[in-house]
Motif scaffolding. Structure first.
Motif, PDB file in Angstrom:
ATOM      1  N   PHE A   1       2.411   2.411   7.207  1.00 15.40           N
ATOM      2  CA  PHE A   1       1.755   1.198   6.971  1.00 15.40           C
ATOM      3  C   PHE A   1       2.640   0.562   5.510  1.00 15.40           C
ATOM      4  O   PHE A   1       2.907  -0.435   5.194  1.00 15.40           O
ATOM      5  N   TYR A   2       2.891   1.478   4.534  1.00 12.18           N
ATOM      6  CA  TYR A   2       3.553   1.212   3.147  1.00 12.18           C
ATOM      7  C   TYR A   2       4.943   0.566   3.635  1.00 12.18           C
ATOM      8  O   TYR A   2       4.984  -0.480   2.885  1.00 12.18           O
TER       9      TYR A   2
ATOM     10  N   GLY B   1       4.002  -2.960   6.542  1.00 10.55           N
ATOM     11  CA  GLY B   1       2.531  -3.533   6.398  1.00 10.55           C
ATOM     12  C   GLY B   1       2.836  -5.168   6.338  1.00 10.55           C
ATOM     13  O   GLY B   1       1.879  -5.901   6.229  1.00 10.55           O
TER      14      GLY B   1
ATOM     15  N   TRP C   1       1.555  -7.514   2.248  1.00 12.98           N
ATOM     16  CA  TRP C   1       1.454  -6.143   1.868  1.00 12.98           C
ATOM     17  C   TRP C   1       2.561  -5.675   0.864  1.00 12.98           C
ATOM     18  O   TRP C   1       2.510  -5.176  -0.110  1.00 12.98           O
TER      19      TRP C   1
END
Length: 165
Positions: A54-55, A58, A62
């Protein structure tokens, strides 16, 4: 309310110097983000922990959020642990100082870092001082010139005082 010393105001860094500080620190922050992205990809490939996927994936919001967090940590740690200097300030010979001429407090460093992550805060320098300076009673000064004038004033103040050998 803090005192505002004229000597601090006289030695404020110019807008051009502040721009160079920001440019250098932004380049370093970009490198930090690239390193974090590569590290999170490698960690995800070995652990399959979703956070590391997700980093990097995202989405736009994000990316902005993680950028703000990393910038906050970067500026706070550099300024607090290196006596008011970031790599950009080291290069230009500038330093953060409180308007009363003392070293800024931990709260002032935290506040400076927090105000920096407000979107478009950099445009507040088209006024007199940016928000992260004016709201925290701090200034970025040319440190060598400030030190020289402080030493001169100190020497003038000691004229006529008998020295004990």
């Amino acid at each position: 309310m803090r005192k505002y010393l004229q000597i601090v105001e006289r030695h404020k860094a110019s807008l051009g110097t502040r721009f160079v500080n920001n440019l250098v620190d932004t380049i370093i922050l970009m490198i930090v983000h690239i390193i974090l992205g590569i590290a999170s990809t490698l960690i995800y490939n070995y652990t399959y922990i979703n956070f590391f996927f997700f980093y990097n994936n995202g989405g736009f919001l994000w990316d902005i959020f993680t950028g703000f967090i990393v910038a906050f940590i970067y500026f706070y740690l550099w300024e607090y642990y290196s006596d008011g200097k970031t790599p950009g300030k080291y290069i230009t010979g500038t330093k953060v100082i409180s308007t009363d001429g003392k070293k800024p407090t931990q709260r002032q460093y935290l506040s400076r870092s927090f105000y920096r992550i407000i979107p478009f805060e950099a445009f507040t320098f088209f006024g007199t001082d940016g928000w992260h300076d004016s709201m925290t009673d701090t200034r970025v000064i040319n440190y060598k010139n400030y030190q020289a004038e402080s030493q001169t004033k100190s020497e003038i103040d000691t004229i006529g005082i008998k020295e004990i050998a």
